[in-house]
Design a protein around this motif. Structure first.
Motif, mmCIF file in Angstrom:
data_model
loop_
_atom_site.group_PDB
_atom_site.id
_atom_site.type_symbol
_atom_site.label_atom_id
_atom_site.label_comp_id
_atom_site.label_asym_id
_atom_site.label_seq_id
_atom_site.Cartn_x
_atom_site.Cartn_y
_atom_site.Cartn_z
ATOM 1 N N GLY A 13 51.199 -21.479 67.812
ATOM 2 C CA GLY A 13 50.600 -22.649 67.112
ATOM 3 C C GLY A 13 49.528 -23.476 68.246
ATOM 4 O O GLY A 13 50.063 -23.402 69.445
ATOM 5 N N TRP A 14 48.237 -23.614 67.906
ATOM 6 C CA TRP A 14 47.312 -24.081 68.979
ATOM 7 C C TRP A 14 46.099 -25.203 68.130
ATOM 8 O O TRP A 14 46.185 -24.860 66.845
ATOM 9 N N GLY A 15 45.569 -25.826 68.697
ATOM 10 C CA GLY A 15 44.428 -26.734 68.177
ATOM 11 C C GLY A 15 43.030 -26.337 69.001
ATOM 12 O O GLY A 15 43.039 -25.540 69.945
ATOM 13 N N THR A 16 41.841 -26.733 68.375
ATOM 14 C CA THR A 16 40.689 -26.260 68.664
ATOM 15 C C THR A 16 39.899 -27.734 69.250
ATOM 16 O O THR A 16 40.167 -28.550 68.338
ATOM 17 N N ALA A 17 38.648 -27.371 69.956
ATOM 18 C CA ALA A 17 37.948 -28.670 70.214
ATOM 19 C C ALA A 17 37.332 -29.385 69.038
ATOM 20 O O ALA A 17 37.166 -30.314 69.042
ATOM 21 N N SER A 18 37.098 -28.456 67.947
ATOM 22 C CA SER A 18 36.530 -28.890 66.586
ATOM 23 C C SER A 18 37.397 -29.603 65.733
ATOM 24 O O SER A 18 36.948 -30.371 64.825
ATOM 25 N N GLY A 19 38.683 -29.676 66.268
ATOM 26 C CA GLY A 19 39.669 -30.414 65.451
ATOM 27 C C GLY A 19 40.573 -29.624 64.425
ATOM 28 O O GLY A 19 41.526 -30.132 63.715
ATOM 29 N N VAL A 88 43.216 -11.414 62.779
ATOM 30 C CA VAL A 88 42.047 -11.398 61.929
ATOM 31 C C VAL A 88 42.636 -11.524 60.611
ATOM 32 O O VAL A 88 43.645 -10.941 60.182
ATOM 33 N N ALA A 89 42.116 -12.803 60.116
ATOM 34 C CA ALA A 89 42.706 -12.912 58.706
ATOM 35 C C ALA A 89 41.514 -13.734 58.098
ATOM 36 O O ALA A 89 41.170 -15.011 58.262
ATOM 37 N N GLY A 90 40.839 -12.875 57.013
ATOM 38 C CA GLY A 90 40.095 -13.551 56.150
ATOM 39 C C GLY A 90 38.645 -14.037 56.921
ATOM 40 O O GLY A 90 37.964 -13.434 58.023
ATOM 41 N N PRO A 91 38.354 -15.315 56.923
ATOM 42 C CA PRO A 91 37.248 -15.771 57.954
ATOM 43 C C PRO A 91 37.643 -16.114 59.307
ATOM 44 O O PRO A 91 36.931 -16.431 60.034
ATOM 45 N N LEU A 92 38.868 -15.943 59.501
ATOM 46 C CA LEU A 92 39.514 -16.417 60.940
ATOM 47 C C LEU A 92 39.624 -15.076 61.816
ATOM 48 O O LEU A 92 39.894 -13.932 61.344
ATOM 49 N N GLU A 93 39.025 -15.128 63.022
ATOM 50 C CA GLU A 93 39.069 -14.167 64.119
ATOM 51 C C GLU A 93 39.575 -15.075 65.420
ATOM 52 O O GLU A 93 38.817 -16.194 65.815
ATOM 53 N N ALA A 94 40.536 -14.633 66.131
ATOM 54 C CA ALA A 94 40.913 -15.298 67.454
ATOM 55 C C ALA A 94 41.554 -14.362 68.281
ATOM 56 O O ALA A 94 42.153 -13.460 67.905
ATOM 57 N N ARG A 95 41.346 -14.733 69.637
ATOM 58 C CA ARG A 95 42.214 -14.250 70.438
ATOM 59 C C ARG A 95 43.086 -15.223 71.173
ATOM 60 O O ARG A 95 42.513 -16.312 71.919
ATOM 61 N N VAL A 96 44.147 -14.937 71.712
ATOM 62 C CA VAL A 96 45.081 -15.961 72.085
ATOM 63 C C VAL A 96 45.661 -15.549 73.306
ATOM 64 O O VAL A 96 46.215 -14.344 73.303
ATOM 65 N N ASP A 97 45.684 -16.274 74.422
ATOM 66 C CA ASP A 97 46.101 -15.659 75.733
ATOM 67 C C ASP A 97 47.617 -16.420 75.964
ATOM 68 O O ASP A 97 47.565 -17.502 75.851
ATOM 69 N N GLU A 164 37.275 -18.266 66.161
ATOM 70 C CA GLU A 164 36.090 -18.475 65.340
ATOM 71 C C GLU A 164 36.461 -18.349 63.611
ATOM 72 O O GLU A 164 37.525 -17.793 63.259
ATOM 73 N N TRP A 165 35.775 -19.311 62.888
ATOM 74 C CA TRP A 165 36.017 -19.293 61.571
ATOM 75 C C TRP A 165 34.397 -18.944 60.825
ATOM 76 O O TRP A 165 33.481 -19.826 61.036
ATOM 77 N N ALA A 166 34.406 -18.053 60.075
ATOM 78 C CA ALA A 166 33.272 -17.624 59.564
ATOM 79 C C ALA A 166 32.042 -17.279 60.505
ATOM 80 O O ALA A 166 31.114 -17.656 60.327
ATOM 81 N N GLY A 167 32.402 -16.586 61.522
ATOM 82 C CA GLY A 167 31.441 -16.403 62.595
ATOM 83 C C GLY A 167 31.025 -17.526 63.557
ATOM 84 O O GLY A 167 30.467 -17.547 64.278
#
Length: 203
Positions: A13-19, A88-97, A164-167
């Motif tokens: 679970g994590w949050g992003t600066a965009s909210g 990787v899931a639909g519009p989502l791409e993420a790398r989590v450390d 990233e969401w939809a790039g």
């Protein structure tokens, strides 16, 4: 007679600066075999489920609350090492450390696994989690006639995430604040990967 469904894996679970806040489940053992799913809450409050099959989508959507459900390929891999998740899931791409084990994680490692994973233990852990993990629950309703139990077995901190969401970049790693509103379980405020055994009991 009650029926029991048990899921063993990890939740990030994590949050992003965009909210945008995200909760990713990577389940190694489940009634559906190994799979991963993603819950997303956008800054405007829209709650989205990304599920790998209609069967998984049906179960998760009846257990938690979403405004939109998408069935799409969902993959969570180790990336280039055990301390990275590649999602990787639909519009989502993420790398989590993924970083070191937290103080809570060290405590959980001392607890015998059969005790930590038992759904009966949540009678004791639920009130503690509400106080010390900012409202996180370990026991609650999973829909009519069902109760869901979370048994945590380990916790590691998340030290970074590129999401990233939809790039489009969603910004740097942030706490999960405000809390996500999918259901009773929520996720800790501080970004973390939690080892968990989830048990759904239907009566």
């Amino acid at each position: 007679m009650s029926s029991v469904q048990r899921f063993r894996g990890r939740i990030a679970g994590w949050g992003t600066a965009s909210g945008t806040r995200l909760v990713v489940g990577r389940w190694d053992v489940s009634p559906f075999g190994a799979f991963a799913d993603v819950m997303v809450e956008r800054p405007d409050g829209e709650r989205i489920l990304l599920a790998p099959s209609h069967q998984v989508a049906s179960l998760v959507a009846t257990t938690y609350r979403f405004d939109r459900v998408e069935v799409c390929p969902v993959t969570v891999s180790r990336g280039d090492g055990p301390e990275h998740w590649q999602v990787v899931a639909g519009p989502l791409e993420a790398r989590v450390d993924v970083g070191r084990r937290t103080a809570l994680g060290r405590v959980l490692r001392v607890v015998p696994r059969r005790v930590a994973a038992s759904h009966r233990t949540t009678v004791l852990t639920d009130p503690v989690a509400r106080v010390f993990l900012r409202g996180v629950r370990t026991r609650g309703s999973a829909g009519p006639g069902r109760v869901e139990h979370y048994g945590a077995t380990d916790v590691h901190e998340i030290t970074g995430a590129r999401t990233e969401w939809a790039g489009e970049s969603l910004g740097d790693l942030r706490d999960v604040d405000p809390p996500v509103r999918f259901g009773f379980g929520s996720t800790p405020r501080r970004p973390a990967v939690t080892g968990v055994v989830t048990t759904i009991v239907e009566r």
